[in-house]
Design an enzyme around this catalytic site. Structure first.
Site, PDB file in Angstrom:
ATOM      1  CE  LYS A  67      -4.399  -1.709   1.514  1.00 13.74           C
ATOM      2  NZ  LYS A  67      -4.187  -3.165   1.764  1.00 13.74           N
ATOM      3  CD  GLU A  89     -10.498   4.434   0.932  1.00 14.55           C
ATOM      4  OE1 GLU A  89     -10.338   5.647   0.719  1.00 14.55           O
ATOM      5  OE2 GLU A  89      -9.791   3.550   0.400  1.00 14.55           O
ATOM      6  CB  SER A 356      -0.107  -8.220  -1.230  1.00 15.25           C
ATOM      7  OG  SER A 356      -0.915  -9.083  -0.454  1.00 15.25           O
TER       8      SER A 356
HETATM    9  C1  PLP Z   1      -5.125  -4.105   1.410  1.00  6.75           C
HETATM   10  C2  PLP Z   1      -4.439  -5.355   1.114  1.00  6.75           C
HETATM   11  C3  PLP Z   1      -4.814  -6.179   0.040  1.00  6.75           C
HETATM   12  C4  PLP Z   1      -6.015  -5.907  -0.820  1.00  6.75           C
HETATM   13  O1  PLP Z   1      -5.964  -4.753  -1.587  1.00  6.75           O
HETATM   14  P1  PLP Z   1      -5.717  -4.798  -3.160  1.00  6.75           P
HETATM   15  O2  PLP Z   1      -6.066  -3.429  -3.595  1.00  6.75           O
HETATM   16  O3  PLP Z   1      -6.604  -5.850  -3.744  1.00  6.75           O
HETATM   17  O4  PLP Z   1      -4.289  -5.120  -3.354  1.00  6.75           O
HETATM   18  C5  PLP Z   1      -4.065  -7.300  -0.222  1.00  6.75           C
HETATM   19  N1  PLP Z   1      -3.013  -7.642   0.545  1.00  6.75           N
HETATM   20  C6  PLP Z   1      -2.623  -6.891   1.599  1.00  6.75           C
HETATM   21  C7  PLP Z   1      -1.444  -7.332   2.406  1.00  6.75           C
HETATM   22  C8  PLP Z   1      -3.317  -5.724   1.915  1.00  6.75           C
HETATM   23  O5  PLP Z   1      -2.933  -4.995   2.978  1.00  6.75           O
END
Ligand code: PLP
Length: 382
Positions: A67, A89, A356
């Site tokens: 993020k 948000e 992610s």
């Molecule tokens: C917020 C988040 C997501 C989901 O958001 P996307 O916009 O689909 O990437 C996925 N993995 C993690 C670790 C997150 O914090």
């Protein structure tokens, strides 16, 4: 519309400006920790019968997930636009933390809208945001979760737009957001493409990523979109079951609709009311999805599948034990699907999976779900 037009014009200029790109690159490197490694997961690869599995380690970034790529980009853009206040948000609080972090770094006033229900579920992230100097405003309307927090942030933006930038956390919302968030996240795939070419001297067979709003997945996929032989697979949250209200598998189960200023697929009932969602991972718990994913699905460029809570949990545990990496529950959905997919791939197939985020934020959820059964005794597999 005036606010969106202003943002669109500012971004069109910034995007072409080498000074903007240079400053963003510097922050991504010096502050956030890019480039992230593309790690060859040897023991996981062995466990999956010799398919070559690489993890794109976004979990190693500052604040623990992808993020920050987006909030740094939007933060610099907001400063160029002369704004001194930034709002966001947040659902689980991860985007709120990433926004509060960048607001502190760049000296903005910061307000984060969060559903009252989510504030209770994610109390630790509320503390984090406040420590970073942000104001966290509870949203009490509707289901008191992310969808309502987003509506409230949009409402607030409309009345404060002269001083305020609205920092959206995924590839959702009205244009130009899906485009600019995608651009800021596509550094993931640009790096991964170079890294895999260096490691394997060829492109991967498969890319896998989890899809909530879709930003980390688009970020990974985008640099490969013209490589038609690379399979792109997005994994959504199957929740407890694929019946209405019990999952967040928007691309798998949704129908076309409009939410928060974008036409895309949407989880809705027969008359178009947005449905409730359910997932063990708060980051995937959203009834909409970025319009570019809907387009990839429609044109068959990418495939979308769903994985339920239990399998995601099991996959998180498997990665922790095999590789010493405790993943967030969101990418654990992609890991779980990989386990199912691997036997169907040729033996030496190369896979890149977008990791992610890290699992620290989910430790309590995992403890509750794995360490106790209904009678309070530890579950067998922990
Ligand atoms: C917020 C988040 C997501 C989901 O958001 P996307 O916009 O689909 O990437 C996925 N993995 C993690 C670790 C997150 O914090």
């Amino acid at each position: 519309m005036a606010a969106l037009h202003e943002l669109e014009r500012a971004y069109a200029k910034a995007r072409r400006d080498p000074a903007f790109q240079r400053e963003l690159r510097e922050l991504l490197t010096q502050y956030a920790g890019r480039p992230t490694p593309l790690y060859y997961a040897k023991r996981l690869s062995q466990a999956l019968g010799g398919r070559r599995i690489y993890l794109k380690r976004e979990d190693l970034l500052h604040t623990g997930a992808h993020k920050i790529n987006n909030t740094l980009g939007q933060g610099l853009l907001a400063r160029r636009m002369g704004k001194h206040r930034i709002i966001a948000e947040t659902g689980a609080g991860q985007h709120g933390v990433a926004t509060a972090t960048v607001a502190a770094l760049l000296g903005f006033e910061c307000e984060v809208f969060m559903g009252e229900e989510d504030m209770q579920r994610q109390a630790l992230n509320v503390v984090r945001m406040r420590l970073l100097g942000a104001r966290v405003t509870p949203v009490t309307g509707g289901t008191k979760t992310l969808k309502d927090a987003t509506s409230e942030a949009i409402r607030n933006w409309v009345t404060t737009v002269r001083t305020t930038h609205y920092c959206i956390g995924s590839v959702v919302g009205p244009h130009p957001y899906p485009m600019l968030v995608r651009d800021f996240q596509s550094v993931i795939g640009r790096e991964a493409r170079q890294q895999i070419l260096k490691a394997e001297h060829r492109l991967p067979d498969v890319l896998l990523a989890c899809v909530g709003g879709g930003s980390n997945a688009i970020g990974l996929f985008h640099a490969f979109r013209d490589d038609r032989r690379v399979r792109l697979i997005g994994v959504e949250a199957g929740g407890t079951s694929l019946t209405p209200g019990h999952h967040a598998a928007t691309l798998v189960k949704g129908r076309p609709g409009v939410l928060h200023g974008a036409k895309s697929l949407l989880l809705q009932d027969r008359v178009g009311q947005v449905l409730a969602t359910e997932s063990i991972s708060a980051g995937l718990d959203y009834p909409g999805v970025g319009p570019e994913h809907a387009y990839y699905q429609l044109t068959k460029r990418a495939e979308y599948v769903a994985v339920d809570d239990t399998r995601a949990l099991r996959a998180a545990q498997q990665l922790a034990r095999l590789e010493g990496i405790l993943p967030a529950l969101e990418p654990s959905h992609a890991l779980a699907y990989l386990a199912r997919l691997a036997p169907r791939l040729r033996r030496h197939a190369v896979v890149v999976l977008g990791l992610s985020g890290r699992g620290d934020k989910d430790v309590q959820t995992m403890a509750q779900r794995l360490m106790s059964t209904s009678n309070g005794t530890p579950a067998r597999h922990i």
